[in-house]
Design a protein around this motif. Structure first.
Motif, PDB file in Angstrom:
ATOM      1  N   VAL A  45       0.834  -1.206   0.000  1.00  0.00           N
ATOM      2  CA  VAL A  45       0.000   0.000   0.000  1.00  0.00           C
ATOM      3  C   VAL A  45       0.868   1.254   0.000  1.00  0.00           C
ATOM      4  O   VAL A  45       0.596   2.223  -0.722  1.00  0.00           O
ATOM      5  CB  VAL A  45      -0.958  -0.012   1.207  1.00  0.00           C
ATOM      6  N   GLY A  46       1.933   1.238   0.794  1.00  0.00           N
ATOM      7  CA  GLY A  46       2.811   2.400   0.855  1.00  0.00           C
ATOM      8  C   GLY A  46       3.484   2.691  -0.468  1.00  0.00           C
ATOM      9  O   GLY A  46       3.621   3.855  -0.876  1.00  0.00           O
ATOM     10  N   GLY A  47       3.900   1.633  -1.169  1.00  0.00           N
ATOM     11  CA  GLY A  47       4.518   1.839  -2.476  1.00  0.00           C
ATOM     12  C   GLY A  47       3.567   2.484  -3.462  1.00  0.00           C
ATOM     13  O   GLY A  47       3.932   3.437  -4.174  1.00  0.00           O
ATOM     14  N   LEU A  48       2.338   1.986  -3.505  1.00  0.00           N
ATOM     15  CA  LEU A  48       1.347   2.584  -4.403  1.00  0.00           C
ATOM     16  C   LEU A  48       1.037   4.019  -3.983  1.00  0.00           C
ATOM     17  O   LEU A  48       0.880   4.906  -4.832  1.00  0.00           O
ATOM     18  CB  LEU A  48       0.069   1.738  -4.411  1.00  0.00           C
ATOM     19  N   ALA A  49       0.954   4.255  -2.673  1.00  0.00           N
ATOM     20  CA  ALA A  49       0.660   5.609  -2.185  1.00  0.00           C
ATOM     21  C   ALA A  49       1.716   6.602  -2.677  1.00  0.00           C
ATOM     22  O   ALA A  49       1.383   7.712  -3.129  1.00  0.00           O
ATOM     23  CB  ALA A  49       0.600   5.606  -0.661  1.00  0.00           C
ATOM     24  N   MET A 271     -11.771  -9.767  -3.034  1.00  0.00           N
ATOM     25  CA  MET A 271     -11.429  -8.505  -3.687  1.00  0.00           C
ATOM     26  C   MET A 271     -10.097  -7.964  -3.163  1.00  0.00           C
ATOM     27  O   MET A 271      -9.266  -7.449  -3.920  1.00  0.00           O
ATOM     28  CB  MET A 271     -12.555  -7.496  -3.435  1.00  0.00           C
ATOM     29  N   GLU A 272      -9.874  -8.099  -1.855  1.00  0.00           N
ATOM     30  CA  GLU A 272      -8.638  -7.609  -1.268  1.00  0.00           C
ATOM     31  C   GLU A 272      -7.426  -8.355  -1.811  1.00  0.00           C
ATOM     32  O   GLU A 272      -6.377  -7.754  -2.053  1.00  0.00           O
ATOM     33  CB  GLU A 272      -8.694  -7.726   0.257  1.00  0.00           C
ATOM     34  N   ARG A 273      -7.559  -9.656  -1.990  1.00  0.00           N
ATOM     35  CA  ARG A 273      -6.441 -10.422  -2.550  1.00  0.00           C
ATOM     36  C   ARG A 273      -6.089  -9.917  -3.950  1.00  0.00           C
ATOM     37  O   ARG A 273      -4.905  -9.771  -4.300  1.00  0.00           O
ATOM     38  CB  ARG A 273      -6.791 -11.914  -2.572  1.00  0.00           C
ATOM     39  N   GLU A 274      -7.110  -9.634  -4.734  1.00  0.00           N
ATOM     40  CA  GLU A 274      -6.886  -9.127  -6.079  1.00  0.00           C
ATOM     41  C   GLU A 274      -6.268  -7.731  -6.048  1.00  0.00           C
ATOM     42  O   GLU A 274      -5.356  -7.418  -6.822  1.00  0.00           O
ATOM     43  CB  GLU A 274      -8.204  -9.135  -6.861  1.00  0.00           C
ATOM     44  N   LEU A 275      -6.769  -6.890  -5.140  1.00  0.00           N
ATOM     45  CA  LEU A 275      -6.241  -5.534  -5.034  1.00  0.00           C
ATOM     46  C   LEU A 275      -4.777  -5.536  -4.607  1.00  0.00           C
ATOM     47  O   LEU A 275      -3.948  -4.796  -5.161  1.00  0.00           O
ATOM     48  CB  LEU A 275      -7.074  -4.716  -4.042  1.00  0.00           C
ATOM     49  N   LEU A 276      -4.428  -6.365  -3.641  1.00  0.00           N
ATOM     50  CA  LEU A 276      -3.046  -6.400  -3.171  1.00  0.00           C
ATOM     51  C   LEU A 276      -2.103  -6.848  -4.284  1.00  0.00           C
ATOM     52  O   LEU A 276      -0.971  -6.363  -4.377  1.00  0.00           O
ATOM     53  CB  LEU A 276      -2.927  -7.312  -1.950  1.00  0.00           C
ATOM     54  N   ALA A 277      -2.563  -7.783  -5.098  1.00  0.00           N
ATOM     55  CA  ALA A 277      -1.745  -8.198  -6.251  1.00  0.00           C
ATOM     56  C   ALA A 277      -1.534  -7.023  -7.202  1.00  0.00           C
ATOM     57  O   ALA A 277      -0.423  -6.822  -7.734  1.00  0.00           O
ATOM     58  CB  ALA A 277      -2.413  -9.363  -6.968  1.00  0.00           C
ATOM     59  N   TYR A 279      -1.596  -3.826  -6.335  1.00  0.00           N
ATOM     60  CA  TYR A 279      -0.766  -2.822  -5.672  1.00  0.00           C
ATOM     61  C   TYR A 279       0.723  -3.162  -5.789  1.00  0.00           C
ATOM     62  O   TYR A 279       1.573  -2.273  -5.700  1.00  0.00           O
ATOM     63  CB  TYR A 279      -1.144  -2.697  -4.195  1.00  0.00           C
ATOM     64  N   GLY A 280       1.041  -4.439  -5.957  1.00  0.00           N
ATOM     65  CA  GLY A 280       2.423  -4.839  -6.093  1.00  0.00           C
ATOM     66  C   GLY A 280       3.025  -4.543  -7.452  1.00  0.00           C
ATOM     67  O   GLY A 280       4.247  -4.705  -7.639  1.00  0.00           O
ATOM     68  N   ASP A 281       2.214  -4.111  -8.398  1.00  0.00           N
ATOM     69  CA  ASP A 281       2.705  -3.780  -9.745  1.00  0.00           C
ATOM     70  C   ASP A 281       3.379  -2.412  -9.705  1.00  0.00           C
ATOM     71  O   ASP A 281       2.709  -1.396  -9.494  1.00  0.00           O
ATOM     72  CB  ASP A 281       1.530  -3.781 -10.723  1.00  0.00           C
ATOM     73  N   PRO A 282       4.686  -2.336  -9.922  1.00  0.00           N
ATOM     74  CA  PRO A 282       5.386  -1.036  -9.837  1.00  0.00           C
ATOM     75  C   PRO A 282       4.944  -0.039 -10.900  1.00  0.00           C
ATOM     76  O   PRO A 282       5.241   1.157 -10.781  1.00  0.00           O
ATOM     77  CB  PRO A 282       6.860  -1.417 -10.010  1.00  0.00           C
ATOM     78  N   LYS A 287      -5.319   4.782  -8.297  1.00  0.00           N
ATOM     79  CA  LYS A 287      -6.192   3.788  -7.666  1.00  0.00           C
ATOM     80  C   LYS A 287      -6.885   2.981  -8.760  1.00  0.00           C
ATOM     81  O   LYS A 287      -7.391   3.543  -9.737  1.00  0.00           O
ATOM     82  CB  LYS A 287      -7.215   4.465  -6.750  1.00  0.00           C
ATOM     83  N   PRO A 288      -6.935   1.648  -8.640  1.00  0.00           N
ATOM     84  CA  PRO A 288      -7.572   0.838  -9.676  1.00  0.00           C
ATOM     85  C   PRO A 288      -9.082   0.941  -9.610  1.00  0.00           C
ATOM     86  O   PRO A 288      -9.663   1.230  -8.550  1.00  0.00           O
ATOM     87  CB  PRO A 288      -7.099  -0.587  -9.336  1.00  0.00           C
ATOM     88  N   ALA A 289      -9.738   0.699 -10.743  1.00  0.00           N
ATOM     89  CA  ALA A 289     -11.201   0.794 -10.815  1.00  0.00           C
ATOM     90  C   ALA A 289     -11.865  -0.178  -9.855  1.00  0.00           C
ATOM     91  O   ALA A 289     -12.945   0.104  -9.311  1.00  0.00           O
ATOM     92  CB  ALA A 289     -11.661   0.535 -12.250  1.00  0.00           C
ATOM     93  N   LEU A 290     -11.236  -1.333  -9.611  1.00  0.00           N
ATOM     94  CA  LEU A 290     -11.812  -2.338  -8.720  1.00  0.00           C
ATOM     95  C   LEU A 290     -12.049  -1.788  -7.324  1.00  0.00           C
ATOM     96  O   LEU A 290     -12.967  -2.224  -6.619  1.00  0.00           O
ATOM     97  CB  LEU A 290     -10.881  -3.561  -8.649  1.00  0.00           C
ATOM     98  N   LEU A 291     -11.254  -0.806  -6.923  1.00  0.00           N
ATOM     99  CA  LEU A 291     -11.367  -0.269  -5.573  1.00  0.00           C
ATOM    100  C   LEU A 291     -12.737   0.345  -5.319  1.00  0.00           C
ATOM    101  O   LEU A 291     -13.206   0.380  -4.170  1.00  0.00           O
ATOM    102  CB  LEU A 291     -10.276   0.772  -5.331  1.00  0.00           C
TER     103      LEU A 291
END
Length: 421
Positions: A45-49, A271-277, A279-282, A287-291
């Motif tokens: 989360v911090g990296g994406l932030a 949904m959280e598992r998908e979102l975390l995956a 968020y790991g994309d550099p 914010k992704p639409a899924l959020l």
């Protein structure tokens, strides 16, 4: 200006970050600290932030830490968005009440009580550490059940205001239906957290024209569909209830529905598992639409507005918040926490006057306030009998046999989080 977000590893945090970045003129943050004990989630989360801030040209510093005391040290405001026990505990909150024929939901009924019992002691400990770090810091509570948690904070003498996204969601939806700017829509929003009604929709401010009758006449089907309530019910009420009133007005129907499908917690966990995956994309820097399906729509705008006003900035003069009643609803104690429009500034939130509330709504508000008294007592002092009394007092339980069975289930499923059990 330094802000800290406790629970910063939440998959929802990028929505908040996006709001901080877009609205930096309203809330000029120089340092933002995300605090969370879940190091792996926090790193993602911090990296994406940081990438969101960089993409939008925000020069504020984002720090991640699992050290609460270091994270809140010197913070001007601390936002609380905790989920004690995580999605696993939420899954339990939404399922075991159904075994007794009662609604399984994470913020109201028996599940909501379980969440309060787990959450209040943790939040009070955090708040004491915030007070030691900076006694002038504001605490903005978005942690459910917001009404009970905010009341616990205020009773302990903390500078706290509770926040929910229900009102801003209605404001945005009504503005779209009326084809006006959201800032033009002022709601007569009244009740308790997750137990509110829009009794008027005014254009231009607190004294503006009430267009709610026109809104219901022209867009009643859309409003009712969004609430998942019959159009006839909304028309007969003549007000717009929050979605959470569905658990009261259509209780048995909702129980049958919940018994036929996977829990919301299971959906969110997937949904959280998908979102975390993601968020790991550099390469991801927005914010992704899924959020948007995760829940909490417009929370970032509401949080920025509230923090800006409390910290003496350019927030809106009137906002819907959770704060002490102090005579606003004369049938409730002064120290009840209500959710209404308030004037918000550096000294806190002062509720605006509220017209006499129809007994149809006032009775339910008084009933749930009595439950919240007992729920807070159980959260602060523990004990099976206090849990039983809170459940017996809740209008979604209210029967001896149900309260007995739910008490045993609540304690069994939450023992690891209850120091007294």
């Amino acid at each position: 200006m330094k802000l800290a977000v406790v629970g910063g590893g939440s998959t929802y945090t990028p929505e908040l970050i996006d709001g901080f970045a877009r609205l930096r003129d309203t809330l000029p943050i120089t340092e933002l600290v995300l605090v969370d004990p879940a190091a792996e989630r926090l790193d993602l989360v911090g990296g994406l932030a940081r990438r969101i801030f960089a993409r939008q040209g925000h020069d504020g510093r984002i720090v991640t830490t699992s050290d609460l005391d270091a994270g809140v040290d010197g913070a001007d405001a601390v936002l609380l968005q905790l989920r004690v026990g995580g999605q696993a505990a939420r899954e339990q909150d939404e399922t075991w009440p159904l075994e007794c024929g009662c609604v399984g939901q994470e913020t109201t009924g028996a599940g909501g009580l379980a969440k309060a019992l787990r959450t209040v002691p943790v939040v009070l400990d955090i708040a004491e550490r915030v007070r030691r770090a900076n006694p002038n810091a504001w605490i903005i509570d978005f942690t459910n059940p917001v009404g009970i948690v905010t009341r616990a904070l205020l009773r302990a003498g903390h500078k706290a205001v509770g926040l929910c996204n229900v009102a801003i969601g209605f404001q945005r939806k009504f503005a779209a239906l009326l084809d006006v700017a959201p800032s033009e829509v002022h709601l007569d929003h009244v009740g308790l957290n997750h137990l509110t009604w829009e009794t008027a929709v005014r254009l231009g401010g607190p004294e503006g024209e009430d267009v709610l009758p026109r809104l219901l006449a022209e867009h009643g089907e859309a409003v009712a569909a969004d609430l998942r309530m019959p159009r006839e019910l909304v028309d007969r009420l003549g007000v717009v209830p929050s979605y959470y009133l569905r658990y009261f007005y259509l209780h048995d129907e909702v129980v049958r529905e919940l018994g036929r499908k996977p829990s919301r917690a299971a959906e969110v966990a997937a949904m959280e598992r998908e979102l975390l995956a993601m968020y790991g994309d550099p390469a991801l820097d927005e914010k992704p639409a899924l959020l948007a399906k995760r829940g909490g729509a417009f929370y970032s705008e509401a949080a920025v507005d509230l923090a800006a006003s409390l910290l003496g900035g350019g927030g809106s003069p009137y906002q819907v918040v959770n704060t002490y009643n102090n005579g606003t609803l004369p049938f409730l104690p002064d120290d009840a926490v209500i959710e209404v429009q308030a004037a918000v500034g550096a000294k806190g939130a002062t509720p605006l006057p509220v017209p006499r509330l129809d007994p149809l709504y006032a009775g339910l508000v008084a009933h749930v306030t009595a439950y919240e008294d007992l729920a807070l007592d159980a959260a602060l002092r523990g004990g099976r009998e206090r849990v039983f009394k809170a459940l017996l007092a809740h209008p979604l339980v209210g029967q001896y046999e149900y309260a007995e069975g739910l008490t045993d289930r609540l304690i069994a499923h939450n023992r690891e989080h209850l120091a007294w059990a």
